[in-house]
Design an enzyme around this catalytic site. Structure first.
Site: not given
Lengths: 533, 340
Positions: A33, A146
Site C-alpha cells: 500500500s 521493528d
C-alpha cells in the site's frame, strides 16, 4: 542536554505541503500500500527527498495508527533517527516527505554487495549509531518494534539513521479511545507492556512471538541482537540457507537430516569475543537480563569504534545507487519466483484435517556457531508417537502469533494450510512425515485477533511460503526415494504420475501466491527502507 | 557542613516548587543576561523531566502512588498548570514533550479519590482557549492538542469546549494541509463528539441546525478524501449511538442528508462506501420515512439494488450481510405513497 539545545535552536524548515512542489525523479521502493519515490523539492533548490506515498484506502493500518506513526516521527529529534520533513494528503494517498538517504538500507547494501555480511569494524559503527537512536527512543518511552537492517539507513556521508516507525508504540501514550481513564490510578506496569503483535518474524523476540505475556523495551534489544547477526552473516539467523529454504527447513533438518546442508552454518568467518558476548547478552531468553540500550553502548565491542568515514570508504564506495539496486531486486525477484516452481504438495481434505501447530518454545544462542538454535517443547515427544500412527492428514504450520496471519488471509487460508501439509501426498508418505516431525497440539491462546499488522502478516506469509518450499523438497526426496525401489516400481510410477498431476495443479495455484509473496517480500526488504534510501 | 551532605534527594513537592519558581522566572520580561536565562531554561527542562519520571516511573522503577499524589496536590495548590501551559512555546522540543506528558498524566491523578485537575480546570477554564488555539500554531499544535485531548476527558471541560465558539473552528482545523495537525484535530473532534454521551446528545440537540449544516458542507462534501472518510465514519458513530437517537431520527428524515449519503455510497473508495452504508441503512430502516425520502429511494431503487448486489466486505461479516439484506428488502418493498 547540549545536544537538545542545539536541536532546538535549529529552526525547523517548513517543507511545502502540496504535491506540486515536488518533482518525482524515480521509484525506489514499492509495497502493498505504499510506493517510495526519490523526488526533488522544487521551491527548495530542488533538494532531493524521499517521498513515501501511502495509499490510505488500501492500507491495512487504520487511520489512527497512521496518525500515531506520523506524529511520533515528527516529534522525534535525534541525529540517528530519520524524521519526516512533513506530511500531507494527496487524494487518498498520504505523502510523507523525508530526507533522501542515498546509501539506502543496510539490508539492500548487504544483499547487493556483501552477501556474507560486513566486516566487524563496519558492523560496530552501524550498530553503535543504531544504539544511539534506540537509546534515545527508549528514553522517550517509545518502542521501535521493528529493528532490522532493512530499517537502518545510511547516507552518502556514512551517517546512519534508524527508520520506519510503522509499528512503533509509545508506552506513555494511552491507547486512544478506551481504557486508560478508568485505570487511571493503576500502576504504569500495564502501560509499560504492550500486547499486540508487531514486527517481522525473524527479528522478533520470543516474548513477542508468544505475545500473551506482553513485552517491553527489551524486545527491541533482542531484535537488535538479531540485526547484529544479520549484519555479520548477511542474513538473519534461520534464513541463512539460500533464500527460499527456511526456518522450518532448518528445524526439520536439524531433527532429521542433521548432516544435510549444514555447510552454511560453519562459516569461515571468525568473530571476536567481544562481539559474540555483546550479541549473546542481547539474545538472553529472559528480557530482564538483556542490557538496556544505554548499557550496551558502553560494551567493549563499541570501544574504539570507527567513524562514519570508515563506512564511506569500506561500505559505500563502488556501491550501485539505490535506484539501481531497487531495479535489480525487482528483476531478481521476478526471476526467482519463476525458478521456484518445482514440485508442490498436493491438497488434503481440509474438512477432515486436524490442524496442529508446531511451536518453538525458545531459542538458544549458540556462541560457537554464532547462531540461534530452536528449542522445542519437551512434551512434544509423547505426541510424536501418537501422531506417528494416527494422523495421516495433519496440517503442520509454524506460526508466529500465527492466528493473526491466518485470520487476515482468510480467503487464502485453506490453500496455505494445505500446502503446508504433506498429508494427501499418499498415506504412506504422510506417515513417514509424521514420524519425523515433532508435533504438539496447538494452544491458540494468542490474543488480540482484531488488529493486524501488515509486517506481521507479510512475515507470516514468507514463513508459510518457505514451509511450502520445504514440503516440496520433501516430496522431491520421497519421489526420489520411491523411485529407487525396484519391487513396487510400477505402483510407484503411477503414484508419482498422480502426484505430478496434483502438483501441477498446486503449482498453478501457488504461482499466483508466490508472485504475491515476492511482492510482499519486496516490501519487507524494500518499501520504506529502500525508500528512505 | 553543607558540602558533607551531597544534595539531599528532593521530595516531589520540592520539584514542583522549584519548577514553579523557574516558570515564574522565565515568564518575566527578558531583562536578564542571555547566558543566565539559558541556564535557567536548562534547569527548568530538567525539573519537568523529573516530574515526568515521578509520575511515570522509569526503566528501573515503577511510579509510587504516594509521590504522585503529593506532586499532584502541590501542582494544583497554586497556579503551576497555567504557568506551565503558557511556557510551553519557550521550551525546547524534548521539554515540550515532557511537559505534555506531565499535563496528560496529571489529569488522571486522584488525590483522596478526587480528580483535582478537573476542579482546577473548572476554575481556570480559559486555559482551554489557549489549548484549542494551539491548532493555529504549527509548532504548538501537537503539544497543545495532546494536552487538550486529556483535559476533555473531564465532562465539564468537554462541555465547555463543545459549547464554546471554538467548536466551529474545528471544521477548519480538520482540513489543515499539515497532516499531523489535521489528524490531531480530527482526533480531538471525535473525542469531543463521542466521549461524554449525555453532554454530546444535549449539544447536538441544541445545535442541530448549524452543526449538521457545517458537517455536511464542510466535511462530508469536502474535496479532501481523508476529511470525507473520517467524517462519514464519525457520523456513523454518532448516529448509531443510542444516546443520540433523537438526533438520528431527525437526521435521517432529511432528503438533503440522504442525497449526500447516496453520493458517498457511489465513491470509488471502498472504505468510504462502507462507512456510508452504515449511515444509509438508517435512512432505509426508518419506519417513518417521510414521503420525499420514500420518493428518492423508489426513483433510485434499481440503481441501489444493483449497487448492493455487488457490495461486499473484504472479510466476511455476518452483521454486515444481515444489514444489507434488510436494507435491500426494505427498498425492494417500498411503494409510492399517495401524496396528501
Amino acid at each position: 542536554m547540549a545536544h537538545e539545545q542545539e536541536e532546538c535552536s535549529k529552526k525547523k524548515i517548513q517543507y511545502p505541503l502540496d504535491s506540486n512542489s515536488y518533482k518525482i525523479l524515480d521509484e525506489i521502493g514499492v509495497g502493498v500500500s505504499a510506493i517510495v519515490y526519490k523526488a526533488a523539492c522544487v521551491p527548495m533548490n530542488s533538494t532531493v527527498v524521499a517521498v513515501k506515498a501511502i495509499d490510505l484506502d488500501q492500507s491495512r493500518a487504520d487511520l489512527d495508527s497512521i496518525r500515531r506513526e506520523s506524529k511520533t516521527m515528527s516529534l522525534l529529534s535525534h541525529p540517528n533517527i530519520l524524521n519526516a520533513h512533513c506530511s500531507f494528503t494527496v487524494d487518498c494517498r498520504l505523502w510523507v516527505v523525508m530526507p533522501f538517504m542515498s546509501g539506502g538500507s543496510l539490508q539492500s547494501i548487504i544483499s547487493s554487495s556483501f552477501p556474507d555480511g560486513l566486516s566487524e569494524p563496519c558492523i560496530a559503527v552501524v550498530l553503535k549509531e543504531t544504539l544511539n537512536a534506540l537509546s534515545y527512543l527508549h528514553k522517550q518511552g517509545h518502542l521501535h518494534r521493528d529493528i532490522k537492517s532493512g530499517n537502518i539507513l545510511i547516507d552518502s556521508n556514512g551517517s546512519i539513521k534508524l527508520a520506519d516507525f510503522g509499528v512503533s508504540a509509545s508506552i506513555y501514550e494511552p491507547n486512544t479511545g478506551q481504557g486508560g481513564w478508568a485505570s487511571s490510578s493503576s500502576s504504569s506496569a500495564s502501560r509499560m507492556m504492550l500486547t499486540d503483535v508487531a514486527g517481522t518474524p525473524y527479528w522478533m523476540a520470543p516474548e513477542v512471538i508468544h505475545s500473551h505475556t506482553g513485552y517491553s523495551l527489551k524486545a527491541d534489544i533482542w531484535s537488535f541482537g538479531i540485526t547484529a547477526l544479520e549484519l555479520a552473516h548477511g542474513r538473519p539467523p534461520l534464513s541463512h540457507l539460500p533464500p527460499s529454504k527456511s526456518l522450518l527447513m532448518k528445524i526439520t533438518k536439524r531433527l532429521r537430516l542433521s548432516d544435510y546442508e549444514k555447510s552454511h552454518n560453519q562459516k569461515d568467518k571468525k568473530f571476536s569475543k567481544a562481539f559474540k558476548d555483546m550479541v549473546g547478552s542481547c539474545l538472553d531468553h529472559d528480557p530482564s537480563k538483556r542490557p538496556s540500550a544505554e548499557k550496551l553502548l558502553k560494551h567493549s565491542f563499541f570501544r574504539n569504534c570507527k567513524g562514519s568515514d570508515f563506512l564511506v570508504k569500506n561500505v559505500l564506495s563502488g556501491l550501485p545507487t539505490v535506484e539501481d539496486r531497487f531495479r535489480e531486486t525487482r528483476i531478481v525477484n521476478k526471476n526467482g519466483s519463476v525458478d521456484d516452481e518445482t514440485e508442490e504438495d498436493p491438497e488434503s481434505d481440509s474438512a477432515t484435517t486436524i490442524v496442529k501447530q508446531r511451536r518453538i518454545s525458545g531459542w538458544n544462542f549458540n556462541e560457537d556457531g554464532f547462531e540461534l538454535d530452536p528449542v522445542f517443547p519437551t512434551e512434544s515427544r509423547e505426541k510424536q508417537s501418537e501422531s506417528d500412527n494416527s494422523d495421516d492428514n495433519v496440517v503442520k504450520q509454524v506460526r508466529f502469533g500465527g492466528e493473526t496471519i491466518i485470520q487476515d488471509q482468510k480467503s487464502d487460508n485453506s490453500s496455505y494450510s494445505n500446502s503446508g501439509s504433506p498429508g494427501a501426498a499418499g498415506d504412506d508418505q504422510a506417515e513417514i512425515e509424521a514420524g519425523n516431525i515433532e508435533i504438539i497440539e496447538s494452544e491458540s491462546n494468542v490474543g488480540g485477533g482484531g488488529d493486524f499488522d501488515r509486517e506481521t502478516v507479510v512475515g507470516g506469509l514468507v514463513i508459510l511460503r518457505r514451509s511450502l518450499d520445504e514440503q516440496r523438497q520433501q516430496v522431491c526426496d520421497m519421489i526420489a526415494m520411491f523411485g529407487g525401489e525396484v519391487t513396487r516400481e510400477d505402483q510407484l510410477v503411477q503414484l508419482i504420475e498422480k502426484l505430478k498431476m496434483e502438483l501441477e495443479n498446486e503449482r498453478k495455484k501457488n504461482f499466483e501466491l508466490e508472485m504475491e509473496l515476492e511482492f510482499l517480500k519486496l516490501q519487507i526488504s524494500g518499501a520504506y527502507n529502500s525508500t528512505d534510501n | 557542613m553543607k558540602g558533607l551532605f551531597k544534595s539531599k534527594p528532593r521530595t516531589p513537592v520540592d520539584v514542583v516548587r522549584q519548577t514553579r519558581e523557574l516558570l515564574i522566572y522565565t515568564g518575566r520580561a527578558p531583562d536578564t543576561r542571555e547566558t543566565k536565562r539559558e541556564e535557567k531554561m536548562a534547569e527548568l527542562s530538567k525539573n519537568i523531566r523529573e516530574l515526568k519520571q515521578i509520575l511515570y516511573g522509569n526503566s528501573e522503577s515503577e511510579p509510587v502512588s504516594e509521590a504522585c499524589a503529593q506532586l499532584t496536590q502541590e501542582f494544583f495548590r497554586e497556579n503551576t498548570l497555567r504557568l506551565l501551559i503558557t511556557c510551553v512555546p519557550k521550551l525546547n522540543l524534548e521539554a515540550r514533550k515532557d511537559a505534555t506528558q506531565v499535563v496528560a498524566n496529571l489529569q488522571r491523578q486522584q488525590v483522596h479519590s478526587k480528580l483535582i485537575a478537573c476542579e482546577y480546570l473548572e476554575k481556570n477554564i480559559d486555559l482551554l482557549d489557549i489549548l484549542v488555539s494551539g491548532y493555529e500554531n504549527t509548532d504548538m499544535a501537537l503539544h497543545y492538542g495532546a494536552m487538550l485531548r486529556e483535559c476533555i476527558r473531564h465532562q465539564t471541560v468537554a462541555k465547555y469546549v463543545l459549547e464554546s465558539q471554538h467548536m466551529k473552528k474545528f471544521f477548519d482545523f480538520i482540513q489543515l494541509p499539515n497532516f499531523d495537525i489535521a489528524a490531531d484535530a480530527a482526533a480531538t473532534f471525535k473525542e469531543l463528539l463521542t466521549r461524554h454521551k449525555s453532554t454530546v446528545a444535549e449539544f447536538l440537540s441544541k445545535n442541530y441546525e448549524w452543526f449538521f449544516a457545517e458537517y455536511n458542507s464542510k466535511l462530508l462534501e469536502s474535496s479532501n478524501y481523508i476529511t470525507r472518510r473520517q467524517a462519514i465514519k464519525l457520523l456513523g458513530d454518532i448516529l448509531l449511538d443510542r444516546s443520540n437517537s433523537v438526533v438520528m431520527t431527525r437526521y435521517v428524515s432529511s432528503r438533503d442528508n440522504l442525497r449526500i449519503l447516496m453520493n458517498l455510497l457511489r465513491e470509488s473508495s471502498k472504505s468510504i462506501q462502507i462507512e456510508a452504508f452504515h449511515v444509509f441503512k438508517l435512512f432505509a430502516a426508518n419506519q417513518n420515512k417521510p414521503p420525499d425520502i420514500v420518493g428518492i429511494l423508489i426513483t433510485n431503487r434499481s440503481k441501489l439494488l444493483r449497487l448492493f448486489a455487488d457490495f461486499k466486505l473484504d472479510k466476511e461479516n455476518e452483521q454486515f450481510e444481515a444489514d444489507k439484506a434488510l436494507v435491500v428488502k426494505e427498498i425492494a418493498a417500498l411503494e409510492p405513497r399517495d401524496r396528501p
